[in-house]
Design a protein around this motif. Structure first.
Motif, mmCIF file in Angstrom:
data_model
loop_
_atom_site.group_PDB
_atom_site.id
_atom_site.type_symbol
_atom_site.label_atom_id
_atom_site.label_comp_id
_atom_site.label_asym_id
_atom_site.label_seq_id
_atom_site.Cartn_x
_atom_site.Cartn_y
_atom_site.Cartn_z
ATOM 1 N N GLY A 1 0.858 -1.179 0.000
ATOM 2 C CA GLY A 1 0.000 0.000 0.000
ATOM 3 C C GLY A 1 0.894 1.229 0.000
ATOM 4 O O GLY A 1 1.795 1.336 0.828
ATOM 5 N N SER A 2 0.667 2.138 -0.940
ATOM 6 C CA SER A 2 1.576 3.269 -1.086
ATOM 7 C C SER A 2 0.838 4.597 -1.101
ATOM 8 O O SER A 2 -0.250 4.719 -1.683
ATOM 9 C CB SER A 2 2.376 3.138 -2.390
ATOM 10 N N ALA A 3 1.452 5.593 -0.480
ATOM 11 C CA ALA A 3 0.999 6.965 -0.671
ATOM 12 C C ALA A 3 1.027 7.286 -2.162
ATOM 13 O O ALA A 3 1.849 6.748 -2.903
ATOM 14 C CB ALA A 3 1.904 7.926 0.101
ATOM 15 N N GLY A 4 0.133 8.135 -2.585
ATOM 16 C CA GLY A 4 -0.007 8.399 -4.012
ATOM 17 C C GLY A 4 0.597 9.707 -4.458
ATOM 18 O O GLY A 4 1.172 10.444 -3.649
ATOM 19 N N PRO A 5 0.472 9.923 -5.754
ATOM 20 C CA PRO A 5 -0.240 9.129 -6.750
ATOM 21 C C PRO A 5 0.482 7.811 -7.076
ATOM 22 O O PRO A 5 1.659 7.651 -6.785
ATOM 23 C CB PRO A 5 -0.258 10.036 -7.993
ATOM 24 N N GLY B 1 -5.588 10.866 2.798
ATOM 25 C CA GLY B 1 -5.894 9.928 1.722
ATOM 26 C C GLY B 1 -7.231 9.274 1.977
ATOM 27 O O GLY B 1 -7.867 9.503 3.003
ATOM 28 N N GLY B 2 -7.673 8.455 1.037
ATOM 29 C CA GLY B 2 -8.955 7.816 1.229
ATOM 30 C C GLY B 2 -9.211 6.706 0.241
ATOM 31 O O GLY B 2 -8.496 6.554 -0.754
ATOM 32 N N GLY B 3 -10.229 5.915 0.538
ATOM 33 C CA GLY B 3 -10.647 4.831 -0.329
ATOM 34 C C GLY B 3 -12.150 4.712 -0.304
ATOM 35 O O GLY B 3 -12.808 5.121 0.662
ATOM 36 N N HIS C 1 -8.835 9.209 -3.908
ATOM 37 C CA HIS C 1 -7.741 10.063 -3.414
ATOM 38 C C HIS C 1 -8.305 11.400 -2.938
ATOM 39 O O HIS C 1 -8.072 12.460 -3.523
ATOM 40 C CB HIS C 1 -6.723 10.261 -4.537
ATOM 41 N N ILE C 2 -9.057 11.328 -1.831
ATOM 42 C CA ILE C 2 -9.841 12.457 -1.348
ATOM 43 C C ILE C 2 -8.988 13.641 -0.901
ATOM 44 O O ILE C 2 -9.463 14.770 -0.808
ATOM 45 C CB ILE C 2 -10.759 12.006 -0.192
ATOM 46 N N GLY C 3 -7.715 13.401 -0.648
ATOM 47 C CA GLY C 3 -6.843 14.490 -0.207
ATOM 48 C C GLY C 3 -6.755 15.641 -1.178
ATOM 49 O O GLY C 3 -6.331 16.740 -0.803
ATOM 50 N N HIS C 4 -7.194 15.424 -2.408
ATOM 51 C CA HIS C 4 -7.097 16.490 -3.406
ATOM 52 C C HIS C 4 -8.456 16.996 -3.856
ATOM 53 O O HIS C 4 -8.575 17.614 -4.919
ATOM 54 C CB HIS C 4 -6.200 16.037 -4.555
#
Length: 301
Positions: free
Chosen positions: A60-64, A134-136, A153-156
């Motif tokens: 599991g990775s921070a995005g993008p 972040g989010g899913g 990717h709710i952070g944006h």
């Protein structure tokens, strides 16, 4: 033979061994080395694996991210911003192991769906509010992936009325307003002299005016983003985890107020937002779900 989970966070790596019931243990963590993140990551993977053969690894990775290509581009990793082939690199360490890869938010919602606050539901949203946001998304019983694996990717999501620059290159992203590091930066720009989100939350609980204002700013932004996402996705259950999310009433009071104010549509007027009951390593648990499910699927063949 073991199954491993790898969490690539904004500031740290975490690796653990995953059991078939999705329990993660033998966890080791290490801060990201700016000059060579992969060297730290590889050493951590090998240390946790020990002398055991590795059957599968969930990442599991921070995005993008670009899941089809097996590439990650975390915003806080300058060396990886142009794309790092994480799946190929992990395969090179554990020859023959199955490797599954997803953005951290997808792993988070997987964990909440299997063992957390979204268990038994078909629709919901999970957020992580830590250094970043972040989010899913869980929709009709499935985790949304999207074209490149970045769905949720709710952070944006853009927070109305705020032009704070974001590391993504845009302005007004909820991560830039409500993430732990961003909130600390804003508080320090207003004269607060602390250094961490934990200190800021405590200062707010003690009634320090700048700290109270900083946490209220973050909570309001999160509440607005949650309502926007809930209306878009038609969900009425949201679970929020992460270290900064555990800041207590100074963050959650303004968050709830924003939800009450903005959740006016009938299908989200009962929107329920709660703190995750999973430990801080929920994303690691979700990466473990990826790996265990891969093993289970392979076993059916």
């Amino acid at each position: 033979m073991v199954v491993l989970a790898l969490d690539i966070g904004a500031t740290k790596f975490a690796v653990g061994v995953v059991d078939p019931d999705y329990t993660v243990h033998s966890v080791r963590r290490a801060a990201v080395a700016v000059d060579d993140p992969w060297a730290v990551c590889r050493e951590l993977l090998l240390a946790v694996a020990g002398d055991n053969e590795v059957r599968a690894v969930g990442i599991g990775s921070a995005g993008p991210v670009d899941v089809p290509a097996g590439v990650t581009r975390p915003l806080n990793f300058p060396r990886w911003r142009d794309g790092f082939p994480i799946v190929d690199r992990v395969r090179s360490v554990f020859s023959g192991a199955a490797v599954r890869f997803a953005i951290d938010g997808a792993c988070l919602v997987l964990a909440e769906h299997r063992v957390g606050g979204l268990r038994g539901l078909d629709n919901g949203l999970a957020l992580t509010v830590s250094s970043g946001v972040g989010g899913g998304v869980l929709a009709d019983g499935r985790v949304l992936r999207g074209r490149t694996g970045n769905a949720g990717h709710i952070g944006h999501i853009i927070v109305p009325g705020d032009e704070t620059p974001c590391a993504c290159g845009g302005f007004g992203c909820v991560e830039a307003v409500a993430g732990g590091m961003s909130t600390v930066r804003w508080a320090r720009s207003q004269g607060w002299t602390g250094a961490t989100g934990i200190e800021l939350a405590q200062a707010a609980r003690d009634g320090e005016p700048v700290a109270v204002a900083a946490m209220a700013r973050a909570g309001t932004a999160l509440g607005r983003a949650v309502c926007s996402a809930a209306a878009l996705l038609d969900v009425d259950r949201v679970v929020i985890g992460g270290g900064f999310a555990d800041s207590g009433e100074p963050l959650w009071g303004p968050l709830r107020d924003a939800v009450d104010r903005h959740a006016g549509l009938e299908f989200i007027d009962a929107l329920h937002v709660s703190l995750s009951t999973l430990p801080e390593g929920a994303t690691l648990v979700g990466a473990g779900v990826l790996a265990i499910d891969e093993v289970a699927w392979a076993g059916r063949g």
